[in-house]
Write a protein that holds these residues in place. Sequence first.
Motif, PDB file in Angstrom:
ATOM      1  N   UNK A 221     -13.969  -9.642   4.853  1.00 11.34           N
ATOM      2  CA  UNK A 221     -13.685  -9.098   2.739  1.00 11.34           C
ATOM      3  C   UNK A 221     -13.595  -8.311   2.380  1.00 11.34           C
ATOM      4  N   UNK A 222     -12.940  -7.278   1.379  1.00 12.83           N
ATOM      5  CA  UNK A 222     -12.667  -6.591   0.610  1.00 12.83           C
ATOM      6  C   UNK A 222     -13.445  -4.670   0.635  1.00 12.83           C
ATOM      7  N   UNK A 223     -14.921  -5.504   0.842  1.00 11.35           N
ATOM      8  CA  UNK A 223     -15.759  -4.596   0.646  1.00 11.35           C
ATOM      9  C   UNK A 223     -16.418  -4.707   2.239  1.00 11.35           C
ATOM     10  N   UNK A 224     -16.276  -3.330   2.388  1.00 12.85           N
ATOM     11  CA  UNK A 224     -17.103  -3.403   3.826  1.00 12.85           C
ATOM     12  C   UNK A 224     -17.696  -1.625   3.377  1.00 12.85           C
ATOM     13  N   UNK A 225     -18.847  -1.508   4.040  1.00 18.36           N
ATOM     14  CA  UNK A 225     -19.944  -0.758   4.139  1.00 18.36           C
ATOM     15  C   UNK A 225     -19.619   1.317   4.193  1.00 18.36           C
ATOM     16  N   UNK A 226     -19.010   0.570   5.680  1.00 16.68           N
ATOM     17  CA  UNK A 226     -18.588   2.062   6.536  1.00 16.68           C
ATOM     18  C   UNK A 226     -16.998   2.665   6.052  1.00 16.68           C
ATOM     19  N   UNK A 227     -17.073   3.890   5.944  1.00 19.29           N
ATOM     20  CA  UNK A 227     -15.819   4.402   6.329  1.00 19.29           C
ATOM     21  C   UNK A 227     -15.349   5.666   6.436  1.00 19.29           C
TER      22      UNK A 227
ATOM     23  N   UNK B 202      -5.569 -10.854   4.523  1.00 22.99           N
ATOM     24  CA  UNK B 202      -4.075 -10.903   3.723  1.00 22.99           C
ATOM     25  C   UNK B 202      -3.851  -9.399   2.617  1.00 22.99           C
ATOM     26  N   UNK B 203      -2.635  -9.167   3.353  1.00 18.96           N
ATOM     27  CA  UNK B 203      -1.590  -7.987   2.609  1.00 18.96           C
ATOM     28  C   UNK B 203      -0.969  -8.311   2.057  1.00 18.96           C
ATOM     29  N   UNK B 204      -1.034  -7.513   0.581  1.00 21.42           N
ATOM     30  CA  UNK B 204       0.510  -8.110  -0.902  1.00 21.42           C
ATOM     31  C   UNK B 204       0.515  -6.972  -0.253  1.00 21.42           C
ATOM     32  N   UNK B 205       2.140  -6.620  -0.085  1.00 17.08           N
ATOM     33  CA  UNK B 205       2.514  -5.223  -0.051  1.00 17.08           C
ATOM     34  C   UNK B 205       4.383  -4.939   0.192  1.00 17.08           C
ATOM     35  N   UNK B 206       4.821  -3.956   0.142  1.00 13.00           N
ATOM     36  CA  UNK B 206       6.491  -3.787   0.136  1.00 13.00           C
ATOM     37  C   UNK B 206       6.638  -3.816   1.229  1.00 13.00           C
TER      38      UNK B 206
ATOM     39  N   UNK C  30      -0.423  -2.904  -0.999  1.00  9.61           N
ATOM     40  CA  UNK C  30      -0.933  -2.582  -2.306  1.00  9.61           C
ATOM     41  C   UNK C  30      -2.070  -3.703  -2.632  1.00  9.61           C
ATOM     42  N   UNK C  31      -2.492  -4.702  -1.992  1.00  8.27           N
ATOM     43  CA  UNK C  31      -3.245  -5.119  -2.403  1.00  8.27           C
ATOM     44  C   UNK C  31      -3.983  -6.415  -1.041  1.00  8.27           C
ATOM     45  N   UNK C  32      -5.498  -5.741  -0.887  1.00  8.53           N
ATOM     46  CA  UNK C  32      -6.160  -6.782   0.092  1.00  8.53           C
ATOM     47  C   UNK C  32      -6.910  -7.914  -0.124  1.00  8.53           C
ATOM     48  N   UNK C  33      -6.454  -9.099  -0.160  1.00 14.27           N
ATOM     49  CA  UNK C  33      -7.106 -10.326  -0.670  1.00 14.27           C
ATOM     50  C   UNK C  33      -7.110 -10.933  -1.809  1.00 14.27           C
ATOM     51  N   UNK C  34      -5.720 -10.138  -2.301  1.00 13.66           N
ATOM     52  CA  UNK C  34      -5.143 -11.110  -3.568  1.00 13.66           C
ATOM     53  C   UNK C  34      -6.279  -9.740  -4.952  1.00 13.66           C
ATOM     54  N   UNK C  35      -6.936  -8.308  -4.088  1.00 15.74           N
ATOM     55  CA  UNK C  35      -7.228  -7.533  -4.812  1.00 15.74           C
ATOM     56  C   UNK C  35      -6.695  -5.944  -4.943  1.00 15.74           C
ATOM     57  N   UNK C  36      -6.685  -5.515  -5.995  1.00 14.81           N
ATOM     58  CA  UNK C  36      -5.457  -4.258  -5.567  1.00 14.81           C
ATOM     59  C   UNK C  36      -6.760  -3.151  -5.065  1.00 14.81           C
TER      60      UNK C  36
ATOM     61  N   UNK D  19       4.184 -11.450   1.441  1.00 15.83           N
ATOM     62  CA  UNK D  19       2.314 -11.720   1.172  1.00 15.83           C
ATOM     63  C   UNK D  19       2.811 -12.148   2.685  1.00 15.83           C
ATOM     64  N   UNK D  20       1.523 -11.487   3.635  1.00 12.48           N
ATOM     65  CA  UNK D  20       0.798 -11.904   5.169  1.00 12.48           C
ATOM     66  C   UNK D  20      -0.631 -11.458   5.317  1.00 12.48           C
ATOM     67  N   UNK D  21      -1.077 -12.545   5.844  1.00  9.55           N
ATOM     68  CA  UNK D  21      -2.403 -11.788   7.488  1.00  9.55           C
ATOM     69  C   UNK D  21      -2.280 -11.561   8.206  1.00  9.55           C
ATOM     70  N   UNK D  22      -2.725 -10.578   8.507  1.00  6.90           N
ATOM     71  CA  UNK D  22      -2.342  -9.527   9.345  1.00  6.90           C
ATOM     72  C   UNK D  22      -4.109  -9.075   9.842  1.00  6.90           C
ATOM     73  N   UNK D  23      -3.790  -9.128  11.511  1.00 11.08           N
ATOM     74  CA  UNK D  23      -4.939  -8.618  12.117  1.00 11.08           C
ATOM     75  C   UNK D  23      -4.615  -6.781  12.443  1.00 11.08           C
ATOM     76  N   UNK D  24      -5.768  -6.322  11.671  1.00 11.42           N
ATOM     77  CA  UNK D  24      -5.910  -5.361  11.884  1.00 11.42           C
ATOM     78  C   UNK D  24      -6.628  -4.363  12.938  1.00 11.42           C
TER      79      UNK D  24
END
Length: 213
Positions: free
Chosen positions: A45-51, A107-111, A155-161, A91-96
Motif C-alpha cells: 500500500x501507498x499509506x504506511x504507519x511508520x516513518x 509501482x513507481x512512475x519517475x524520470x 514522483x508517483x507510487x501506485x499511481x499516486x503522487x 513506469x516500473x514495479x520495484x522492490x525496495x
Amino acid sequence: MSVHLAVVPRCLVVLLLTALCLVPSARSADNAQEIREHQGQRLAPFDRDYDNSIKGPQKLDPQAYRLKIHGLVDQPQSLTLDQVLALPAVRRVVTMPCVEGWSEVLLYDGVRIMDLLARAGIKPQANNIIFRSADGYSTSLRLDYIRKSDALLGHRINGLALDAKRGFPFQVVAEHQLGYKWAKWVMEIEASDQPYKGYWERRGYPEDAHTDR
C-alpha cells in the motif's frame, strides 16, 4: 463531549461500520485512484504507519521547488517541478529492500536520473552521484550503477503522487540497493569524482548497499 459506544443504538453502529467499509482507497491530490495490482503483481500500500526519516515528513512548496544539478557538469541546472516532470516518463514495479530485513513491492512512475544528468552535461571524470534532501539527509550512488540499472527519480507510487510522508516531490528509486540509498525529498544532485559518505554511511553503514532482494 465524548459518546460511549455502549449508548449508541445497534443500528447506528452497523451504519457506521458499513460507512467505514465503503471508504474508497487512497487518492492523491489529483484525485487518482491507488493501483494495488499491476500486471498480476500485488503491490504494497501507498499509506504506511511508520516513518523512518531523520526529521519526519517534509512539506515543500511545489511552486518554489527547484531541483539543482551541479558539480562535475557543463551546465548546472535549477529545474522547476514541471521541467523535471516534462522529461520522458518511466513506469516500473520495484522492490525496495530495507536494512531492517523487510521489503515492499511498489509501482513507481519517475524520470531517469541519467536523463537529468545528460541535460546538465555530466563530465567524463564524474563517477559518483550525490543526492541531498530537504531534511539534511544525503547519500550517493555510483554512476555506473545508475546507468546500468536505469535508476529513477520517482514522483508517483501506485499511481499516486508522492505526499509529504512519501517524499514529495521526488524520491530516488534504486533497485537492488538497500532503502537508505532511496533518498526522499530530493533537492540536489551533485556529480563528483570522489567517494562520499552520506548520513547513514557516516554512521557505519556501507557505501555499497547492493542486495539481491
